[in-house]
Each structure stands twice: as C-alpha cells, then as structure tokens.
Design an enzyme around this catalytic site. Structure first.
Site, mmCIF file in Angstrom:
data_model
loop_
_atom_site.group_PDB
_atom_site.id
_atom_site.type_symbol
_atom_site.label_atom_id
_atom_site.label_comp_id
_atom_site.label_asym_id
_atom_site.label_seq_id
_atom_site.Cartn_x
_atom_site.Cartn_y
_atom_site.Cartn_z
ATOM 1 N N TYR A 64 0.808 -1.206 0.000
ATOM 2 C CA TYR A 64 0.000 0.000 0.000
ATOM 3 C C TYR A 64 0.852 1.272 0.000
ATOM 4 C CZ TYR A 64 -3.867 -2.927 1.803
ATOM 5 O OH TYR A 64 -4.835 -3.871 1.980
ATOM 6 N N THR A 72 -2.666 -6.494 -6.663
ATOM 7 C CA THR A 72 -2.550 -5.412 -5.691
ATOM 8 C C THR A 72 -2.950 -5.890 -4.309
ATOM 9 O OG1 THR A 72 -4.816 -4.549 -5.747
ATOM 10 C CG2 THR A 72 -3.322 -3.828 -7.511
ATOM 11 N N ASP A 73 -2.516 -5.160 -3.304
ATOM 12 C CA ASP A 73 -3.017 -5.411 -1.958
ATOM 13 C C ASP A 73 -4.492 -5.033 -1.903
ATOM 14 O OD1 ASP A 73 -3.028 -6.116 0.748
ATOM 15 O OD2 ASP A 73 -1.066 -5.214 1.101
ATOM 16 N N TRP A 74 -5.154 -5.419 -0.847
ATOM 17 C CA TRP A 74 -6.615 -5.389 -0.791
ATOM 18 C C TRP A 74 -7.166 -3.964 -0.611
ATOM 19 C CZ3 TRP A 74 -5.095 -9.571 -2.382
ATOM 20 C CH2 TRP A 74 -5.793 -10.774 -2.384
ATOM 21 N N LEU A 97 -7.745 -1.123 -2.920
ATOM 22 C CA LEU A 97 -7.149 0.100 -3.465
ATOM 23 C C LEU A 97 -8.152 0.997 -4.188
ATOM 24 C CD1 LEU A 97 -4.430 -1.207 -2.775
ATOM 25 C CD2 LEU A 97 -3.594 -0.504 -5.019
#
Length: 581
Positions: free
Chosen positions: A264, A300-302, A304
């Site tokens: 993030y 991607t990380d969770w 976004l």
C-alpha cells in the site's frame, strides 16, 4: 469439447482458445481477487449483512464472473473441503465453467488478524515467520512450506498470500511477526526455500502458488504506522537503504515465485512517483517487470479502489497519492502501472466502463487475463485438481506428524536471552501467569500465590497502543514499552519470587527493567505453554537467535531510521543474540 477443455493440448493453446470465447464482462471478472466466507457446515454464503462482504457467493461467481477468492475465517478441514467443492460446482455451471482459484492468508501459527493471518485452528501449528527466522534453517523452512502445501491442497487452497518478506527495520511496525526479521540475506535464503516448498521446482498440479509480498519492501513505514490506514501511508528511506529492502525480492524471483503483491505504501522523498505501489508504474513495470525480470501475476493489496465497510465501520480506499481520482481512474492507473489483478475488490463493471470509453484497450485486459488463466491451467484446475476429497482433507490437515514437526519447531525457535537458573530441575512449586495451570502441573506443583512458590513463570506479550477503530485494533502499533502500572506489577512479582519471563515478540519489545530483574528471560514467536516449559526444564532445546535487536528505550526507537536494520542506540539485546541452556 472445446480445445480449452482438452487436457492433451498445450497450455498456451488452451489459454488462447478460452480467451477467444470470453465476453468482456467475463474477462473483467478475472481481474478481481475478492473475499468469501462460508457457513460453518461448509455451504457457501447466500445471504450477507454487508458488515464484511457486500455480495453473496452466487452474486460474485455467477453474476460478476469472479473466479479468484481468498477465504476469511477459521473452519474445520472437512467443512472447508466441502465448501470448496460447492463453490467449484457453482463455477462449473457458469457459461464457460472457469474454475475458482482459492487463496488464503497464513494459517499455521498463532496470530489471528482478519487483515493479515489466521490462527492455526485445524492446521498444524508452527511458530510465526519470525520464529522460523530465529532458527535460521532453510531446510526447516522448506519442510514447513511443504507441509503448508500438503494441508492447503487437501482443502483446495491453490494460492498462498504469503510469504511476507518485508524487512523488520522499523521496530514499531505492526506487521513484523509475519516477516523473517531484519536480515536481508537470511530473508532471501529463507524465501527461496519457502517458494520451493510451496511450488516445487516449477509450478504444476501439485503446487500452491506463492504470492510474495509486499513489493518493494514494506518495512520502512514512517513512525511505524501501518498503511492499511491513512495515518500510515508514508514510506520513507532516510538511511538510503532502498536497495537493501529489495534483496529478498530478487531471491524470490530467482526461486520462481508465481505472483507478487505490491504494498500500500506511498514512497516519499525518492525518485519514485509519490503514489501507492500498486499504482506506481516505475515500481511495477520499470523495476519489477523490466529491471528484475518478473513475468508472473501482479495482484494489488486489498482495497485500493473503493471504500469498504469492515466490522460495520467505513474505511476509505487505500488509494494513497491518488485519493482525488475516481474509482475508474484509479483502476486505469493501476492497470497502466502493470498490475494484473485487484485484491479485495469486486467491481468488474469498472473495467467494462474503461474499455467501453477507450481509456483502456481490450488488448491490455487480455494481457492480464492471459496470465491469470495460464496459472489455472498449469495448476490443473481445469482438469484433475478441480475438486478435493473431504475425507482426505480431514485425514491430512493437522496430521500427527505435521503437528509434531510444528511443535518441534516451536521449541527450536524459543530464544533464551538470559538463562539464570535454567534448566530447571525437580518439581518446584510453580506460580504461573498467562500459562495454563493444567499444562504447568506436568512440570511442578502449581500454587495460587507468588509467596508460596519456589519459582514463577510469567508469559507476556509485546506492548502496543490500543486503537479505537475495530479493524485497526488487530494491528498492534505504537509504543513498545511496558507502561505503568503494569510495569510496576511485573517488577513486584520479579522481586517476590525468582521468575522465568517469556515475552512474545510480535514486535521488538522495550524491556530493560524486566531483562535486568527476571531470573531468566526467553523470547517466543508463537509457541505453546508445553514448548516453553519443555525448554525451561531441559526437555527441549532452544536454538533461536533474535531476528532483530531489542531497543533500550522508545527514545532510541524514535531516533532510529526506519529503513536501516538494527539502528537503535545501545540495544538491550543485539540482533542475533541467543544463549544455550
């Protein structure tokens, strides 16, 4: 039979045939890796109150064409297998029958944080990654990851949302227990063993794909705050150690890791664009793909893109640096950056809108879908690996030899910081706190007051600051020091009776007074009471060495540079410290 359904054909041919048959809506669904929960009996969730999941399982699989999910919550092995098969059956009855890829955060240790990991539950229980680093044995990490692979395969997990190979250089950061500590070289050696244990020498039907995180290294967070939250979004490099944080990722790529998750964090004061890494073309395409040669999936990380409700509380999208953009503009920027998939999101209509408007080409969507489909074929999900056997799951998960190996690793990981009277002998009168008296009774006569005891055994956790937000309360941040009146209470006990103190180091605790006055001091990173007492009484051997230093004061922590390993002045215990008994 269509060519993509023919297991005898080459994977590349099967991918292209399936891709050619997909609508834009079906392609868009592949770009989302969202969450699911299950009912306790192993049935998919068909109703939701919106407190964690905005959509039911049928809405996501049948209506939105999603086929990548991570499972939230802890359940029995047979029930997880039954649920997995039910979701796969649901997917099999969609127009093209594209199988589901099921993923999970770590499930083999002691931390229970819905945003990062789950306690072992039915699975074999091992120390946290910090404990594996304390042992520092790549062969053990390979055996651990191979055990994880076997247990995951039994219930249908095909992607591990781990290993986490950020470096623990900022002592206050909440995510350190999932790392291999502060040493880049050791982390690189251990991640290579970890990836081989999960995937084998190459990805195939018996593999679990490794999603390595968090590129390009999430350790150096300003003030140690976590970028799940707006006050933790800034990532800084005042010590100029950016390349140091990249070293483990180079090792993971060399080992063939299948997937990569950018963090993030929003880099500040570098030559990178000051936007979160999932939106950062210089990092994802320029560094990861072009410079380091990574060809796998970037997820991607969770969270976004869209705001989310978690435990009934609204959390803004983690769109650091691009908060001003619309959801569609954020998605376009991430795709332009080189990301293939959006973690924790379920809005494929945004992708359809971007293609329809001409902002993103369908060829760009195809490039990511091609990677995602290829992995499903390679893992055998279209063929023999689509379903699992619930009976086999019940027999495999938590198998006796797996549990025994985890228990042995717990003992090895314990780190003796001061050894005093250890090993203990005989059957002393024991006063215990935060230790199960029934377990302690196998080692001594348990008494109810310190004054009655020959010896006390006290288990502590690294201090942290309480945060009011329910989701953030799982991320232990802030001060590492034992504060009054708790510190006075602890020191009073140590003055009353010789005390073996064991501190769980999810972060580097500040404990100079405790270290000075404890009869013996041991660090753990996830270990049962029996493991601790076995070591204290000489029935097990502790081999652990500190995976990071233990600072002397919070002033020393605040003065240290967050990207520099072991940078606090005059630590109580240095990185690598550990004694024999």
């Amino acid at each position: 039979m269509h060519p993509y359904q023919d297991a005898a054909r080459p994977v590349a041919e099967r991918v292209e045939d399936l891709l050619s048959r997909m609508t834009l809506e079906e392609k868009a669904g592949q770009l989302f890796h969202s969450m699911l929960m299950m009912d306790a009996d192993g049935t998919p969730v068909t109703e939701t109150d919106g407190s964690m999941l905005p959509f039911t399982t049928p809405e996501l699989v049948e209506g939105r064409h999603l086929t990548h999910f991570n499972l939230l919550g802890t359940y029995g092995a047979r029930e997880m297998a039954l649920w997995h098969n039910a979701v796969q059956e649901m997917a099999a009855h969609t127009r093209l029958g594209i199988p589901v890829s099921l993923s999970t955060d770590p499930r083999h240790a002691f931390t229970d944080n819905v945003g990062a990991s789950f306690n072992a539950g039915a699975f074999s229980a091992w120390p946290e990654a910090l404990g594996l680093a304390a042992i520092g044995d790549p062969e053990l990490v390979f055996r651990f990851a191979d055990t994880v692979r076997r247990e995951y395969l039994a219930v249908g997990f095909r992607t591990a949302l781990h290993p986490q190979i950020d470096l623990a250089t900022e002592p206050r950061w909440a995510r350190q227990s999932g790392t291999f500590g502060a040493d880049a070289k050791l982390t690189g050696e251990l991640v290579q063993a970890y990836v081989r244990g999960l995937q084998g020498e190459e990805l195939g039907p018996d593999s679990v794909a490794a999603m390595v995180k968090h590129f390009p290294g999430g350790g150096p967070q300003k003030d140690g705050e976590d970028p799940h939250f707006p006050h933790g979004k800034e990532q800084i490099y005042p010590g100029g150690m950016r390349e140091y944080h990249l070293e483990p990722f180079k090792a993971a790529i060399a080992a063939g890791c299948s997937q990569m998750m950018p963090y993030y964090g929003q880099p500040i004061g570098t030559d990178w664009e000051e936007v979160g890494f999932g939106f950062n073309k210089g990092v994802v395409t320029g560094l990861l793909r072009e410079e380091l040669g990574f060809t796998g999936i970037v997820c991607t990380d969770w969270g976004l893109l869209t705001d989310a409700v978690i435990f009934g509380e609204t959390h803004a999208a983690r769109a650091w640096g691009v908060e001003h953009l619309s959801v569609a503009e954020r998605a376009a920027k991430a795709l332009d950056a080189g990301s293939d998939q959006f973690g924790g999101e379920q809005c494929p209509e945004v992708i359809v809108e971007l293609v329809g408007s001409g902002r993103i080409s369908e060829a760009r969507i195809d490039a990511s879908v091609r990677r995602l489909l290829r992995e499903k074929f390679v893992l055998g999900l279209f063929d023999e690996r689509r379903y699992v056997d619930p009976d086999e799951a019940a027999e495999t998960v938590g198998r006796a030899d797996f549990k025994a190996a985890g228990a042995a690793a717990q003992r090895r990981s314990l780190t003796v910081l001061t050894n005093g009277p250890l090993p203990l002998t005989g059957r002393p009168k024991l006063y215990v706190e935060n230790v199960d008296p029934a377990v302690a009774a196998a080692y001594g006569d348990v008494v109810t007051a310190p004054a009655e005891a020959d010896l006390a055994v006290l288990r502590l956790r690294t201090p942290y600051e309480e945060r009011p937000n329910r989701f953030e309360s799982f991320f232990h941040s802030g001060s590492l020091a034992f504060e009054e009146p708790e510190l006075a209470r602890i020191l009073s006990l140590l003055a009353t009776v010789p005390t073996v103190v064991c501190v769980n180091l999810e972060r580097p605790a500040v404990l100079p007074e405790i270290a000075e006055r404890a009869a013996a001091l041991i660090a753990d990173y996830g270990a049962g009471d029996d493991a601790l007492l076995d070591v204290a009484f000489g029935r097990g051997t502790a081999e652990g060495r500190l995976p990071f230093e233990l600072p002397r004061s919070m002033a020393a922590v605040e003065a240290a540079r967050p990207d520099v390993p072991n940078d606090t002045a005059n630590p109580v215990f240095a990185h690598g410290h550990g004694l024999a008994i």
